[in-house]
Write an enzyme that holds these catalytic residues in place. Structure first.
Site, short mmCIF file in Angstrom:
data_model
loop_
_atom_site.label_atom_id
_atom_site.label_comp_id
_atom_site.label_asym_id
_atom_site.label_seq_id
_atom_site.Cartn_x
_atom_site.Cartn_y
_atom_site.Cartn_z
N LYS A 242 -4.95 -2.34 -13.29
CA LYS A 242 -3.94 -1.38 -13.71
C LYS A 242 -4.51 -1.02 -15.18
CE LYS A 242 -0.20 -3.11 -11.15
NZ LYS A 242 0.53 -2.09 -10.15
N HIS B 71 0.41 -2.44 1.61
CA HIS B 71 0.57 -2.08 0.17
C HIS B 71 -0.47 -2.35 -0.98
CE1 HIS B 71 4.88 -1.24 0.55
NE2 HIS B 71 4.65 -2.17 1.41
N THR C 148 4.75 3.64 -8.06
CA THR C 148 6.15 4.10 -7.87
C THR C 148 6.80 4.59 -8.92
OG1 THR C 148 6.80 2.14 -7.55
CG2 THR C 148 6.63 3.44 -5.56
N LYS D 253 9.10 8.04 -11.10
CA LYS D 253 10.17 7.93 -11.79
C LYS D 253 10.00 8.86 -13.16
CE LYS D 253 10.69 3.54 -9.83
NZ LYS D 253 10.42 2.08 -9.94
N LYS E 104 4.46 -1.74 -16.03
CA LYS E 104 4.16 -2.22 -14.79
C LYS E 104 3.54 -3.64 -14.70
CE LYS E 104 1.30 1.38 -14.35
NZ LYS E 104 1.91 2.01 -13.35
N ARG E 105 3.25 -4.33 -13.69
CA ARG E 105 2.75 -5.77 -13.61
C ARG E 105 1.59 -5.53 -14.45
NH1 ARG E 105 5.29 -9.95 -10.46
NH2 ARG E 105 3.26 -11.11 -11.44
C1 26Q Z 1 1.40 -13.00 -1.44
C2 26Q Z 1 1.33 -14.29 -1.07
C3 26Q Z 1 1.73 -15.23 -1.91
C4 26Q Z 1 2.76 -15.07 -2.94
C5 26Q Z 1 2.76 -13.93 -3.26
C6 26Q Z 1 2.40 -12.79 -2.68
C7 26Q Z 1 2.69 -11.35 -3.03
C8 26Q Z 1 3.75 -11.12 -3.50
C9 26Q Z 1 4.19 -9.51 -3.95
C10 26Q Z 1 1.63 -10.31 -3.13
C11 26Q Z 1 1.92 -8.89 -3.40
C12 26Q Z 1 3.12 -8.66 -3.88
C13 26Q Z 1 3.45 -7.48 -4.33
C14 26Q Z 1 2.69 -6.32 -4.26
C15 26Q Z 1 2.91 -5.11 -4.56
O1 26Q Z 1 4.10 -4.83 -5.35
N1 26Q Z 1 2.05 -3.84 -4.28
C16 26Q Z 1 2.67 -2.51 -4.87
O2 26Q Z 1 3.31 -2.05 -3.98
C17 26Q Z 1 3.92 -0.67 -4.58
C18 26Q Z 1 4.68 -0.36 -3.36
O3 26Q Z 1 4.11 0.41 -2.22
C19 26Q Z 1 2.68 0.37 -4.64
O4 26Q Z 1 3.22 1.65 -5.33
C20 26Q Z 1 1.86 -0.38 -5.63
O5 26Q Z 1 0.45 0.50 -5.61
C21 26Q Z 1 1.21 -1.66 -5.00
O6 26Q Z 1 0.31 -2.27 -6.02
#
Ligand code: 26Q
Length: 836
Positions: A577, A380, A679, A683, A571-572
């Protein structure tokens, strides 16, 4: 709800409608008698044993949810029984995150109970609304990745796939965001404070997890105690996942950590009981809280253990299920497909190897073949700092056997690389599972790629960059493993539920097959020329905007004008972004109005929402900046009624469901090459918003589907971003673009921080002195140009409505049903298993 139609004798017999609908759900020994009301009233009274005078909305919510659960229970059991008997190949979706949001209205909709509910609440709408608001969002995820997992569950159940989600039962989900003086403050999200009617604890199906460490609470925080082995228990908490139409009801199994009972009592004398019980509490803390998505938290030992805990519990559980139906380990890949949602569950590679080697007693070659054919991995992100790399010494201390296996995988990989590319030792180092510079770390993405048969990205451009840039050497070694699965979102939640007016108009125009076959929306394309349909789309948006404005005023006191253009970026908060780019656009528009108060400009309301990781200072400063910008604009009589900026705190699934249908414009403006897919972009599109965006992620594919004339693309391409890196200078734009310079000067003159001088100096540093890593200034003038074109289009009501219809009509490809169909046929080799 008391029903107006409830009269003497009526309670004895189900109403014909209810009886009809319930027939398909009554597939076990229990039959429902009486009305829906009776079912509900029974729960209301007996579950909490409260007098009707003392009943509040929370009790009503629980009773409604339990009534719905009653209806689905027998079918839920039958679903599992059917998969079992048919010996269907199972799909397991392993994810550290499931961003579910609320379940009540969604489950009612998917069970198609809405006609009954509508009738029952006819005279109690306000009461129903209040009850629905009592359900906390299940915020067990950070953002896109977690919400994707939730959409996938919905699609897998709807498509009748024998699938199950595995995750963790965090007691605290993603933190709650409050804004104080413009700053983000994080508050704990104690979403399980009240009993959750959707979850079913199954302690008799607990599994044991052995670890080379224990846990201890010291000074209020949970720590890992190395070199003191312990055993943890994983307790499954199951949640129903209702497919549309209620035929298949799959399971999301979330693991909660506990200490085994034997631990407390057997060997301990009375004197040690207290400390033993304290240890128990510590064990339970493992699944206490979801980690925010933030590269700095990579240093958290507890997150490492959480990831292993998810893997160990889930594999033990699915292997147990596999062994119940089948004695032959060699059929594992024919019976089981496991999808890893990012590298977070990548320890499944050594853990499955450990099970096959040590528990099944297989040889390495066979174990390796089965492991690889069973596992598949989804990436991702391309951001190097976001790729997981865990210290080797943590494996050494906590998971020594798994480390041994990883080292052997690495040794064999090196042998293979040397055989394929003789003399290329650089390649051996680059492909290896272990990063050797500095302290040794395991590259989890490499582990996942090497230990699986499939690696996919989440949009075409992302998958391509993954192959050609990020893990190029591994893609050259195993080209056949790489593929793309462009993300999608569930149209049930994001259109049917979130936008009933638009959904109704669509159904009136083309029937309701679109609900489970979103490609049907193509049939709307010719209706762009139909004034009746254009008006219906317009009217649906008008209603969504009005209801959003009402809700906003009622819950926060903030007043927005539904006649203004609603322009959203939700979004985050992340530098890539580029919420800051959007902020700069607004500063420039504001500057134009101040300069020229008579300027003609359609009134606009800009909405922002999103959370920043608590340790991510630059992102938190962006939130502060946007809030100050909002305050300054509000206080400036020059722009009143023409520009407004609203930062909506506490972005979550429920807020997205309200705001997206109400938005005219969707901002998707990441630096090209950085957003894997996105995503929310999808929507917005299926709700008829017009996108202004960069050529990044799935937005590229959306524009191709909608047609460039129905889209506002701007800015550098990913290739141009990469090519200009070496010579790019933000100062050039500062020097040569008067509006860019004026905007920056205004910000750094403390115009937006009158009482906090210098507050935004770090923005100056990032945007100018430090070289503007995300190239905001490179894209700013193109953004404003696209914005001008967008306003021009908006001025022509018919043209805008045509564009909206085209976007809706061509959004079918972005259903998660399409995505899941691709995973099922190209990766999982799994087929539907309808429940009779
Ligand atoms: C990793 C290690 C320690 C703590 C937290 C994490 C962690 C947690 C969540 C790292 C990444 C995430 C989330 C990432 C994320 O949401 N990525 C998004 O995924 C979507 C679905 O595929 C994409 O549409 C987005 O582009 C992407 O940013």
């Amino acid at each position: 709800m008391g029903s107006a139609r409830t009269g003497p004798g009526r309670d004895e017999q189900a109403s014909p409608r209810l009886a009809e609908l319930l027939e398909q759900y009554e597939c076990g020994p229990i039959r429902f008698t009486g009305t829906a009301d009776a079912l509900y009233e029974r729960h209301l009274m007996f579950d909490n044993v409260v007098a009707s005078a003392a009943v509040g909305p929370r009790e009503r919510y629980e009773a409604a949810a339990r009534s719905v659960r009653d209806v689905l229970s027998q079918r839920w059991l039958r679903t599992e029984r059917t998969y079992d008997r048919r010996k269907a190949k199972r799909v397991y979706y392993l994810s550290m995150e499931f961003l579910l949001g609320r379940s009540l209205a969604d489950n009612i909709l998917n069970l198609r109970l809405d006609p009954i509910v509508q009738e029952a609440i006819r005279d109690h709408r306000a009461e129903w609304q209040a009850l629905v608001e009592e359900e906390p969002d299940a915020g067990l995820g950070n953002g896109g990745l977690g919400r994707l997992a939730a959409c996938f569950l919905d699609s897998m159940a709807t498509m009748q796939l024998p699938a199950m989600g595995y995750g963790l039962r965090y007691e605290y989900g993603i933190f709650r965001q409050v804004i104080e003086d413009g700053w983000q403050r994080a508050k704990p999200d104690n979403w399980l404070r009240r009993p959750d009617p959707w979850e079913v604890a199954r302690p008799h199906e607990a599994v044991d997890v052995r670890l080379g460490c224990s846990f201890e609470v010291r000074g209020g925080t949970l720590g890992v105690v190395m070199d003191r082995p312990s055993t943890l228990q994983g307790i499954p908490y199951d949640r129903p996942v209702v497919g549309y139409g209620g035929k298949n009801i799959n399971t999301l199994r979330l693991w909660g950590a506990a200490a085994p009972d034997a631990f407390d009592f057997a060997a301990f004398s009375a004197g040690e009981l207290v400390s033993a019980l304290a240890g128990r509490l510590s064990a339970e803390s493992l699944t206490r809280v979801l980690y925010p998505d933030d590269s700095t938290s990579m240093g958290q030992g507890l997150r490492f253990v959480q990831e292993y805990f998810l893997v160990a519990c889930s594999l033990a559980d699915l292997v147990r299920r596999f062994r119940r139906g089948n004695g032959d380990w060699r059929s594992l890949p024919d019976q089981v497909a496991i999808q890893l949602n990012d590298t977070h569950p990548a320890m499944a590679v050594p853990e499955l190897m450990r099970i096959l080697l040590d528990e099944a007693g297989l040889g390495w070659e066979e174990a390796w073949d089965l492991t690889r054919r069973t596992l598949a991995y989804t990436n991702h992100t391309l951001l190097p700092e976001a790729l997981e790399k865990w210290p080797l010494r943590w494996f050494e201390r906590l998971l020594p056997r798994q480390l041994e296996i990883i080292l052997e995988i690495d040794r064999r990989l090196a042998t293979e690389v040397r055989a394929r590319f003789p003399g290329d030792e650089g390649r051996v180092l680059r492909t290896g599972l272990i990063e050797t510079d500095g302290d040794r770390r395991i590259r989890m993405a490499h582990l996942a790629i090497v230990g699986s048969h499939s690696t996919n990205g989440v949009a075409a451009i992302h998958s391509e960059l993954l192959r050609k840039v990020t893990v190029r050497d591994l893609a050259e070694l195993y080209p056949e493993r790489f593929g793309n699965k462009t993300n999608g979102v569930t149209p049930r939640r994001w259109l049917l539920l979130a936008n009933p007016a638009l959904a109704g108009s669509i159904t009136a125009a083309i029937g309701d097959r679109w609900i489970t076959d979103l490609a049907e929306l193509e049939r709307l394309a010719p209706l762009a020329e139909d004034t009746g349909f254009r008006d219906a789309v317009h009217e649906a948006r008008r209603r969504a905007k009005a209801s959003f404005a009402d809700w906003l005023k009622a819950t926060s006191g903030v007043v927005v004008d539904p006649a203004s253009i609603f322009d959203s970026q939700v979004k985050r908060i992340h530098e890539y972004k580029r919420q800051l780019l959007n902020g700069l656009r607004i500063v420039i528009l504001y500057g134009r109005l101040r300069e020229n108060p008579d300027l003609e400009m359609a009134p606009r309301t800009f909405f922002f929402a999103g959370k920043a990781a608590p340790a991510y200072e630059p992102a938190k400063l962006v939130i502060k900046f946007l809030n100050n910008l909002a305050g300054t604009i509000d206080g400036d009589p020059c722009v009143r009624g023409r520009l407004k900026l609203v930062f909506l705190p506490e972005y979550n699934v429920s807020l997205a469901e309200r705001l997206i249908p109400a938005s005219d414009v969707s901002n998707q403006i990441s630096t090209a090459g950085y957003e894997a897919s996105g995503t929310s972009n999808m929507k917005f599109m299926m709700n008829g918003a017009i996108t202004i965006g960069t050529r990044d992620g799935a937005t590229i594919e959306m524009a191709a589907a909608a047609g460039d004339e129905n889209f506002f693309l701007f800015g550098l391409t990913a290739q141009q971003v990469a090519d200009s890196r070496s010579w790019y200078s933000p100062w050039w734009h500062y020097a040569h673009e008067p509006e860019t310079r004026a905007a920056l000067d205004l910000i750094f003159s403390d115009h937006f921080s009158r009482y906090e001088p210098g507050a935004f100096l770090p923005l100056r540093h990032a945007l100018l002195e430090a070289g503007d890593r995300y190239m905001h200034l490179a894209d700013l003038s193109a953004y404003l140009d696209a914005d001008r074109r967008l306003l021009e289009a908006h001025a022509d009501r018919d043209r805008w409505a045509r564009m909206a219809v085209a976007n809706i009509a061509h959004s079918g490809r972005f259903s998660s049903d399409r995505t899941i169909a691709e995973y099922a046929s190209e990766i999982w080799q799994a087929s539907p298993c309808p429940v009779p």
